[in-house]
Each structure stands twice: as structure tokens, then as C-alpha cells.
Write an enzyme that holds these catalytic residues in place. Structure first.
Site, short mmCIF file in Angstrom:
data_model
loop_
_atom_site.label_atom_id
_atom_site.label_comp_id
_atom_site.label_asym_id
_atom_site.label_seq_id
_atom_site.Cartn_x
_atom_site.Cartn_y
_atom_site.Cartn_z
N HIS A 16 0.84 -1.21 0.00
CA HIS A 16 0.00 0.00 0.00
C HIS A 16 0.87 1.25 0.00
CE1 HIS A 16 -3.11 -2.60 2.28
NE2 HIS A 16 -3.60 -2.40 1.07
N LYS A 40 -17.15 -5.78 7.98
CA LYS A 40 -15.87 -6.42 8.31
C LYS A 40 -15.59 -6.30 9.79
CE LYS A 40 -13.34 -6.04 3.96
NZ LYS A 40 -12.08 -5.63 3.35
N ARG A 89 -2.52 -6.32 -8.28
CA ARG A 89 -1.48 -7.31 -8.00
C ARG A 89 -1.50 -8.43 -9.02
NH1 ARG A 89 -3.60 -8.28 -2.05
NH2 ARG A 89 -5.39 -8.31 -3.40
N SER A 127 -3.33 -7.25 3.20
CA SER A 127 -3.56 -7.14 4.64
C SER A 127 -3.95 -8.50 5.22
CB SER A 127 -4.65 -6.12 4.93
OG SER A 127 -4.25 -4.84 4.51
#
Length: 183
Positions: A16, A40, A89, A127
């Protein structure tokens, strides 16, 4: 030109931060926007994440850290941003991110999505990966800034694995001792 870099950043990783730094060279201002997602269960509170990110980006004068809830497009409009910055990614990221970009375009034709390919050394990093490694006692020192690594270890009630390494050989030896005592 103002760019919004939205995400949960729970925790923010070196990947990040690489995108933030690169984005700060491309745009006049980058606002790292921590999403408050009620769906979440985060490791860190929004306030903790804001503080972690501020400390990690303090060397970048054109980076601001904020939080929001609701739609990213609405937040971007409120902040008068023209760009939503997103990292890619892998191909799987592209499919999801492209769908989100198209959806955002239906909500506001004034906001563009700009994709930056993740640097090779961070192409595996997320993460979730950091939390998984830490949860099982692995070192995350090479994946996040030092102050965040310490926060993560505290969340899992661990010392830093780098400060207290347990080798496979040591672990095997401890298991043998336990087994001998049980027999």
C-alpha cells in the site's frame, strides 16, 4: 489533481505504501481514505488505522489521511477529487477492480479510476496475508512498517518473532520433550 486511494488498510502494508508514494509523485494530492466497513471485523479501529497511516506517510507532504463511509464516488466528489487510485497485484484483482471502475463511472462520469501495477516485490502482499502470518506466530517485519508490526504483535499477544525466534528444530525438540513427559 486530487486522487483518492480508498481501502480498509487493516493493516496498511508496504505494498500500500509503495502505491501511495508512487501516487504522490503523479498527483498534486493523494488522500488515503480509510473505509468504515460495517461488514468487516477489523483488527484495528478506524482511529488506529488513521494514526498508523499518518505515521507511515509523514514524509510525504502531499498525502492526507482521512476516513469515510458510504460510496467512494460520493466521498471523492465531496473532496473534489478527480481520480480514484487503485493497485493491481494479479489478473484476479483486475477483474474485480475493472468492474468497480465501471460501476463508479455509472455513478459519476467526472471521476476516473487510475490503476497502478503493484511493484514485483509486493505482488503477493495483502492485509489478509499479513494477519494470517501474524496470527500463527510468523514475522511480519518485512511486510509492514516497524510501528505497525509492533501493533500487530500486540493484537495477537506476541513478541516480535524477530526478537524471539523459534526455529523448527527448537519447536520439534519442545514437542519431543512434551511427548516424553506424557508417556
Amino acid at each position: 489533481m486530487i486522487a483518492i486511494y480508498p481501502g480498509s488498510f487493516d493493516p496498511i502494508t508496504l505494498g500500500h505504501l509503495d502505491l501511495i508514494q508512487r501516487g504522490s509523485r503523479l498527483f498534486d494530492e493523494v488522500i488515503v481514505a480509510v473505509l468504515r466497513n460495517p461488514n468487516k471485523m477489523p483488527l484495528f479501529t478506524v482511529q488506529q488505522r488513521l494514526e498508523q497511516i499518518r505515521l507511515a506517510t509523514k514524509h510525504l507532504p502531499n498525502v492526507e489521511v482521512d476516513s469515510f463511509d458510504g460510496l467512494t464516488v460520493n466521498y471523492a466528489q465531496m473532496r473534489q477529487a478527480q481520480v480514484v487510485l487503485r493497485g493491481l497485484r494479479a489478473v484476479s484483482d483486475f477483474e474485480i477492480e475493472l468492474q468497480m471502475a465501471h460501476t463508479n463511472k455509472t455513478l459519476s462520469t467526472q471521476i476516473e479510476t487510475v490503476f497502478l501495477a503493484t511493484s514485483n516485490e509486493y505482488s503477493f502482499l495483502s492485509s489478509s496475508v499479513v494477519k494470517e502470518i501474524a496470527k500463527f506466530g510468523g514475522s511480519v517485519n518485512h511486510l509492514v512498517p516497524p510501528h505497525i508490526a509492533l501493533d500487530i504483535y500486540q493484537c495477537y499477544n506476541q513478541n516480535s518473532p524477530a526478537l524471539n525466534p523459534i526455529t523448527t528444530e527448537t519447536t520439534s525438540h519442545l514437542k519431543r520433550i512434551r511427548m516424553d513427559k506424557e508417556v
